[in-house]
Design a protein around this motif. Structure first.
Motif, PDB file in Angstrom:
ATOM      1  N   GLY A  16      41.619  35.339  53.794  1.00 39.44           N
ATOM      2  CA  GLY A  16      40.558  35.769  52.893  1.00 39.44           C
ATOM      3  C   GLY A  16      40.359  37.274  52.974  1.00 39.44           C
ATOM      4  N   ALA A  17      39.426  37.774  52.174  1.00 32.38           N
ATOM      5  CA  ALA A  17      39.218  39.218  52.073  1.00 32.38           C
ATOM      6  C   ALA A  17      38.844  39.837  53.415  1.00 32.38           C
ATOM      7  CB  ALA A  17      38.145  39.514  51.031  1.00 32.38           C
ATOM      8  N   GLU A  18      37.889  39.250  54.119  1.00 27.91           N
ATOM      9  CA  GLU A  18      37.441  39.856  55.375  1.00 27.91           C
ATOM     10  C   GLU A  18      38.561  39.880  56.407  1.00 27.91           C
ATOM     11  OE1 GLU A  18      33.938  39.404  58.782  1.00 27.91           O
ATOM     12  OE2 GLU A  18      33.917  38.104  57.004  1.00 27.91           O
ATOM     13  N   GLU A  19      39.295  38.778  56.501  1.00 28.14           N
ATOM     14  CA  GLU A  19      40.399  38.707  57.464  1.00 28.14           C
ATOM     15  C   GLU A  19      41.462  39.751  57.149  1.00 28.14           C
ATOM     16  OE1 GLU A  19      43.681  35.465  59.142  1.00 28.14           O
ATOM     17  OE2 GLU A  19      42.177  34.838  57.655  1.00 28.14           O
ATOM     18  N   TYR A  20      41.794  39.902  55.863  1.00 26.21           N
ATOM     19  CA  TYR A  20      42.820  40.880  55.500  1.00 26.21           C
ATOM     20  C   TYR A  20      42.337  42.307  55.784  1.00 26.21           C
ATOM     21  CZ  TYR A  20      46.084  43.901  53.296  1.00 26.21           C
ATOM     22  OH  TYR A  20      46.991  44.929  53.114  1.00 26.21           O
ATOM     23  N   ILE A  21      41.093  42.589  55.454  1.00 24.88           N
ATOM     24  CA  ILE A  21      40.568  43.950  55.671  1.00 24.88           C
ATOM     25  C   ILE A  21      40.586  44.296  57.155  1.00 24.88           C
ATOM     26  CG2 ILE A  21      38.433  45.326  55.545  1.00 24.88           C
ATOM     27  CD1 ILE A  21      37.947  43.759  52.821  1.00 24.88           C
ATOM     28  N   GLY A  23      44.771  33.143  47.596  1.00 20.50           N
ATOM     29  CA  GLY A  23      44.111  33.079  48.890  1.00 20.50           C
ATOM     30  C   GLY A  23      42.610  33.231  48.835  1.00 20.50           C
ATOM     31  N   ASP A  24      42.118  33.995  47.851  1.00 20.35           N
ATOM     32  CA  ASP A  24      40.688  34.281  47.757  1.00 20.35           C
ATOM     33  C   ASP A  24      40.401  34.794  46.354  1.00 20.35           C
ATOM     34  OD1 ASP A  24      38.042  34.604  48.482  1.00 20.35           O
ATOM     35  OD2 ASP A  24      38.407  36.080  50.053  1.00 20.35           O
ATOM     36  N   ASN A  25      39.174  34.596  45.902  1.00 20.74           N
ATOM     37  CA  ASN A  25      38.719  35.133  44.611  1.00 20.74           C
ATOM     38  C   ASN A  25      37.485  35.988  44.855  1.00 20.74           C
ATOM     39  OD1 ASN A  25      40.480  33.661  42.532  1.00 20.74           O
ATOM     40  ND2 ASN A  25      39.662  31.935  43.699  1.00 20.74           N
ATOM     41  N   GLN A  26      37.585  37.270  44.531  1.00 26.06           N
ATOM     42  CA  GLN A  26      36.500  38.211  44.775  1.00 26.06           C
ATOM     43  C   GLN A  26      36.516  39.312  43.713  1.00 26.06           C
ATOM     44  OE1 GLN A  26      34.429  38.652  47.685  1.00 26.06           O
ATOM     45  NE2 GLN A  26      35.242  37.056  49.017  1.00 26.06           N
ATOM     46  N   ASN A  73      37.128  46.830  35.145  1.00 23.85           N
ATOM     47  CA  ASN A  73      35.771  46.477  35.557  1.00 23.85           C
ATOM     48  C   ASN A  73      35.768  45.905  36.982  1.00 23.85           C
ATOM     49  OD1 ASN A  73      33.177  45.539  35.875  1.00 23.85           O
ATOM     50  ND2 ASN A  73      33.108  44.378  33.961  1.00 23.85           N
ATOM     51  N   PRO A  74      35.181  46.624  37.950  1.00 27.45           N
ATOM     52  CA  PRO A  74      35.228  46.141  39.337  1.00 27.45           C
ATOM     53  C   PRO A  74      34.329  44.930  39.596  1.00 27.45           C
ATOM     54  CG  PRO A  74      33.919  48.144  39.196  1.00 27.45           C
ATOM     55  CD  PRO A  74      34.528  47.932  37.837  1.00 27.45           C
ATOM     56  N   ASP A  75      33.516  44.560  38.598  1.00 30.07           N
ATOM     57  CA  ASP A  75      32.666  43.370  38.742  1.00 30.07           C
ATOM     58  C   ASP A  75      33.390  42.091  38.335  1.00 30.07           C
ATOM     59  OD1 ASP A  75      30.319  44.663  39.689  1.00 30.07           O
ATOM     60  OD2 ASP A  75      29.865  45.323  37.639  1.00 30.07           O
ATOM     61  N   ASN A  76      34.571  42.226  37.715  1.00 30.81           N
ATOM     62  CA  ASN A  76      35.327  41.038  37.307  1.00 30.81           C
ATOM     63  C   ASN A  76      35.976  40.399  38.532  1.00 30.81           C
ATOM     64  OD1 ASN A  76      34.682  41.394  34.662  1.00 30.81           O
ATOM     65  ND2 ASN A  76      36.696  42.086  33.997  1.00 30.81           N
ATOM     66  N   GLU A  77      35.881  39.080  38.611  1.00 28.98           N
ATOM     67  CA  GLU A  77      36.468  38.376  39.750  1.00 28.98           C
ATOM     68  C   GLU A  77      37.988  38.377  39.636  1.00 28.98           C
ATOM     69  OE1 GLU A  77      35.220  34.451  42.362  1.00 28.98           O
ATOM     70  OE2 GLU A  77      34.970  34.421  40.188  1.00 28.98           O
ATOM     71  N   MET A  78      38.655  38.643  40.768  1.00 32.22           N
ATOM     72  CA  MET A  78      40.117  38.674  40.817  1.00 32.22           C
ATOM     73  C   MET A  78      40.614  37.750  41.911  1.00 32.22           C
ATOM     74  SD  MET A  78      41.227  40.845  38.512  1.00 32.22           S
ATOM     75  CE  MET A  78      42.909  41.091  39.080  1.00 32.22           C
ATOM     76  N   GLY A  79      41.765  37.145  41.676  1.00 29.00           N
ATOM     77  CA  GLY A  79      42.419  36.377  42.718  1.00 29.00           C
ATOM     78  C   GLY A  79      43.258  37.299  43.588  1.00 29.00           C
ATOM     79  N   PHE A  80      43.229  37.063  44.897  1.00 28.72           N
ATOM     80  CA  PHE A  80      44.021  37.849  45.844  1.00 28.72           C
ATOM     81  C   PHE A  80      44.839  36.909  46.720  1.00 28.72           C
ATOM     82  CE2 PHE A  80      40.446  40.605  44.858  1.00 28.72           C
ATOM     83  CZ  PHE A  80      41.005  41.869  44.776  1.00 28.72           C
ATOM     84  N   VAL A  81      45.979  37.429  47.192  1.00 31.27           N
ATOM     85  CA  VAL A  81      46.781  36.669  48.161  1.00 31.27           C
ATOM     86  C   VAL A  81      47.462  37.665  49.091  1.00 31.27           C
ATOM     87  CG1 VAL A  81      48.902  36.559  46.752  1.00 31.27           C
ATOM     88  CG2 VAL A  81      48.396  34.758  48.430  1.00 31.27           C
ATOM     89  N   ASP A  82      47.553  37.291  50.363  1.00 32.82           N
ATOM     90  CA  ASP A  82      48.208  38.115  51.374  1.00 32.82           C
ATOM     91  C   ASP A  82      49.717  37.857  51.308  1.00 32.82           C
ATOM     92  OD1 ASP A  82      49.154  39.300  53.737  1.00 32.82           O
ATOM     93  OD2 ASP A  82      47.370  38.721  54.883  1.00 32.82           O
TER      94      ASP A  82
END
Length: 297
Positions: A286-291, A212-215, A176-185
């Protein structure tokens, strides 16, 4: 390092892993060759490739062996001086608990100064088999006589195919792409790992969650759209097919991968970013910085 002091020898137990390929350059970049890196590789071919990848520096060597063979693991410590172990297990292996304990026992017998274990965020989420295995390794490590630090990284940003999403207009997600996930670089994980290795005693007996971020992936797709100026949407893909790809035909690995994807589909996986911020001394990526980084901006 003074003229008379010896370099700190760091054994990285999965030398060809994504984590190793981010940590090794940091160790090599330290002045006066203050670290000697020994990369444990499963074959001479993979080890030789690794050495050439870094230009065959004097302070990087390979050790060839089988993580699952306790005699081969013990032999490494008998033949090589090791100050610090940075243990990474191959993903989704049925032998994860076994090979973790192999290295802990061998390091303990050799009197290794510091054992750093790369575990996973929330190993207590035992519905995922590989989390349960890592929890058992953590328990064994904390009950050993070793000075230890446990790092618990979440889902790597590097697993997001940003360029592919821009090219295709879709970001495929096998849950489910609506579920929040934790990310780290992985760059942040490696900086945190270096801090732990270089500061040593300050981090003995610590367990650090690295987030690093939750999105949700839907938000990640929107950010990719904004940064790239190309329309990108998160699209659910087939979990079973993805698990087959991740497991490379291994039945045990498939079982671990599919259970993880089903878990993510039900609960997602999130954590707190404060610990990583404290370790880094600044806000984690965060997500924007990594992208932006992934797109070369």
């Amino acid at each position: 390092m003074t003229a008379t002091s010896m370099p700190v020898t760091v054994l990285i137990t999965l030398g060809s892993s994504k984590q190793a390929k981010h940590l090794i350059p940091i160790l090599l970049a330290q002045p006066n060759e203050s670290y000697h890196i020994k990369a444990f590789c499963h074959s001479l071919t993979s080890g030789t490739k690794l050495l050439h990848e870094y230009g065959q520096p004097h302070n990087l060597s390979i050790v060839v062996g089988d993580q699952n063979n306790p005699r081969e693991v013990a032999k490494v410590f008998q033949n090589e001086h090791v100050d610090v172990v940075y243990h990474i297990s191959p993903p989704f292996t049925v032998d994860e608990e076994h090979n973790g304990i192999n290295f802990i026992k061998a390091a303990q017998n050799a009197g290794v100064r510091h054992f750093v274990y790369s575990s996973v965020l929330h190993p207590f989420r035992m519905k995922m088999i590989h989390h349960h295995a890592k929890l058992n390794v953590e328990e064994y490590l904390t009950e050993s006589t070793l000075n230890y630090t446990v790092l618990q990284p979440t889902h790597f940003f590097q697993n997001v195919n940003v360029k592919g999403a821009v090219a295709d207009g879709t970001l495929s997600v096998p849950y489910n792409p609506d579920n929040e996930m934790g990310f780290v670089d992985l760059r942040d994980v490696s900086q945190a790992a270096f801090k732990v290795i270089s500061e040593g005693p300050k981090h003995y007996r610590a367990r650090y969650e690295l987030v690093g971020d939750n999105q949700p992936y839907t938000a990640i797709a929107k950010t990719i759209s904004t940064v790239s100026s190309k329309a990108v949407t998160a699209q659910r893909s087939d979990a079973a097919q993805m698990a087959k790809v991740m497991s490379k035909g291994d039945k045990d690995a498939y079982e671990r991968a599919i259970r993880m994807l089903v878990y993510y589909d039900t609960w997602g996986l999130t954590g707190n970013t404060n610990i990583l911020e404290w370790l880094l001394g600044h806000r984690p990526t965060g997500a924007e910085e990594y992208i932006k980084f992934a797109l070369g901006q």
